[in-house]
Design an enzyme around this catalytic site. Structure first.
Site, PDB file in Angstrom:
ATOM      1  N   ARG A   1      -2.994  -6.662   0.440  1.00  0.00           N
ATOM      2  CA  ARG A   1      -3.478  -5.456   1.146  1.00  0.00           C
ATOM      3  C   ARG A   1      -4.144  -5.853   2.461  1.00  0.00           C
ATOM      4  NH1 ARG A   1      -8.447  -3.660   0.352  1.00  0.00           N
ATOM      5  NH2 ARG A   1      -8.454  -3.832  -1.912  1.00  0.00           N
TER       6      ARG A   1
ATOM      7  N   LYS B   1      12.459   4.692  12.385  1.00  0.00           N
ATOM      8  CA  LYS B   1      13.521   5.139  13.290  1.00  0.00           C
ATOM      9  C   LYS B   1      14.191   3.934  13.974  1.00  0.00           C
ATOM     10  CE  LYS B   1      11.705   9.017  12.011  1.00  0.00           C
ATOM     11  NZ  LYS B   1      10.643   9.719  12.729  1.00  0.00           N
TER      12      LYS B   1
END
Ligand SMILES: *Cc1c(COP(=O)(O)O)cnc(C)c1O
Length: 373
Positions: free
Chosen positions: A46, A195
Site C-alpha cells: 500500500r 485511457k
C-alpha cells in the site's frame, strides 16, 4: 532523448539484480525487513511497491515532471488532488468537464463544504471574475471531451498563480505524447491511465504528476493514508502498454484525421467537433500548445433517431464508454459517459455522437460508418 526511446528505455530507480528485459511483477503485499533499525525502501505494498514505482517514474518522465503517483483509477487520482483542498475552499472547474469529475466535486465533496464553481475556462475574463481569495485550485481539461473546447494553459497558469492558487490539468484526452501541461506552467497533471496510457481496455488506473516537493509529500501522505494506490499486477500491465504509447497515439490520430475529413463532407453530419479542424475556434491555440488533437471526434446529426441508429448499427465500432483504446468505440455521451450529469446541467446536444478512434484500417472504419446512415 526522443520520446519513442524514452518509452522503451525508461529511467528508473528500481534495480533488478537479474536485468530482466521485461520488468518482473512484485506481486507481494509485504517485504522482509533486514533489521529493526534500518528502514528498507519497501515494506508494504500500500505504501510502496517496486513495480508501481517503475511506472510512476516513467509517467513522471513522460510528463516532464519530478514526482509521479499511480492510483487505482482516474477518479482515485482526482479525488486525491481535490482532497488537497480544505473545507470552505473554492475550486473552479471547467464547464465541460468529465461527468465523473462533475459528480466528484458537486456530490462527493459537497459535504466537505467545498465550493465548486463551473467556468468556461476558454475565456480568461470569466476565470478572472470567478477567482476569489477562497479559490485554491482551478481544474481543467483541454481539449474538453466531447466538445473539444481549448483552454490556454500557459495564460491560465499565470492568472491562477497571481491568485496563489494551483492549476490542475486532467491530461487524459491527449496524453503526454501530445501535450505536457507542466511545461506550460500547470502545477498538477492528472490522468485516467485507463485511457491512452493503457490503450488496451484492460486496466483501470490513474496517475498524478507534480514538480513541487511539498505537493508531492502531500499526495504521498494521502495515498498511503487512504490506500488507493495501483496494485502490482495493474502497474505491470500499464508498464507493458506504455511502451507503445507513441505508436498507438500517432496511428489513432492519423486515422482520426481521415475520419474527420469524411464526416466533415458527409451530408447527414451537421457539426463536427474536432480541435484539429482549421475552422475549429480553438485550432490555433491547440496547435500552439499540443502536438495534435488526438483521436476523439464528436458530431451531431440533428436527429436523435439517426444518431442512435448509427451507434447501434456499427459493427467495428464497439458501443462503449471510454477512449484511447486500440479498438474503435462509439457512444452517445448524453446516454452514457455524461449520464451522471443531470439533463438540466449538461450542455450537450442529445444527438451528439462520439467516436474514439482505434488502430484499425481506416478504410474499414469509414466503410462501417457508411453502411449505417
Ligand atoms: C475516464 C476519465 C476519468 C476517470 O477515470 P477512471 O479511470 O475511469 O476512474 C477522468 N477524467 C477524464 C478526462 C476521463 O476521461
Amino acid at each position: 532523448m526522443k520520446s519513442y526511446t524514452q518509452l522503451v528505455h525508461p529511467k528508473s530507480s528500481v534495480v533488478d539484480p537479474y536485468q530482466a528485459n521485461c520488468p518482473p511483477i512484485y506481486q507481494t503485499a509485504t517485504f522482509a525487513q533486514e533489521s529493526l533499525d534500518e528502514r528498507a525502501p519497501y515494506d508494504y505494498t500500500r505504501s510502496g511497491n517496486p513495480t508501481r514505482t517503475l511506472v510512476a517514474e516513467q509517467i513522471a518522465e513522460l510528463e516532464a515532471g519530478q514526482f509521479g503517483f499511480l492510483f487505482s483509477s482516474g477518479m482515485a487520482a482526482l479525488a486525491t488532488v481535490v482532497g488537497l483542498l480544505n473545507p470552505g475552499d473554492r475550486i473552479l472547474v471547467g464547464d465541460d468537464i468529465y461527468g465523473g469529475t462533475h459528480r466528484l466535486v458537486t456530490k462527493h465533496f459537497a459535504k466537505y463544504q467545498l465550493e465548486a464553481v463551473f467556468v468556461d475556462t476558454t475565456d480568461l475574463n470569466k476565470v478572472a471574475a470567478a477567482l476569489t481569495d477562497k479559490t485554491k485550485m482551478v481544474l481543467i481539461e483541454t481539449p474538453t471531451n466531447p466538445l473539444q473546447k481549448i483552454t490556454d494553459i500557459k495564460a491560465l497558469a499565470e492568472l491562477v498563480h497571481a491568485h496563489q492558487a494551483l492549476l490542475a490539468v486532467d491530461n487524459t484526452f491527449l496524453s503526454p505524447w501530445l501535450q505536457q501541461p507542466l511545461t506550460l506552467g500547470a502545477d498538477i497533471v492528472i490522468h485516467s491511465a485507463t485511457k491512452n496510457l493503457s490503450g488496451h481496455s484492460d486496466v483501470t488506473a490513474g496517475a498524478v504528476v507534480v514538480n513541487e516537493a511539498k505537493l508531492s509529500e502531500q499526495i504521498a501522505f494521502s495515498q498511503n493514508a487512504a490506500g488507493n494506490a495501483l496494485a502490482p499486477f495493474e502497474s505491470w500491465l500499464l508498464s507493458h502498454n506504455l511502451k507503445t504509447l507513441g505508436l498507438r497515439v500517432e496511428r489513432q490520430q492519423a486515422n482520426a484525421k481521415k475520419i474527420v475529413t469524411y464526416l466533415a463532407e458527409h451530408p447527414k453530419v451537421k457539426k463536427v467537433f474536432y480541435a484539429g479542424l482549421p475552422n475549429h475556434p480553438g485550432y490555433a491555440l491547440n496547435q500552439a500548445q499540443a502536438k495534435g488533437a488526438g483521436s476523439l471526434i464528436s458530431f451531431t446529426t440533428d436527429s436523435l433517431t439517426l444518431s442512435k441508429k448509427l451507434v447501434e448499427g456499427t459493427q467495428l465500432f464497439t458501443t462503449a464508454v471510454s477512449f484511447g483504446s486500440l479498438k474503435s468505440l462509439i457512444s452517445l455521451p448524453c446516454y452514457m459517459s455524461h449520464a451522471s450529469i443531470s439533463a438540466a446541467e449538461r450542455r450537450l446536444p442529445e444527438d451528439l455522437v462520439r467516436l474514439a478512434i482505434g488502430i484499425e484500417d481506416v478504410e474499414d472504419l469509414i466503410f462501417d460508418l457508411e453502411q449505417n446512415w
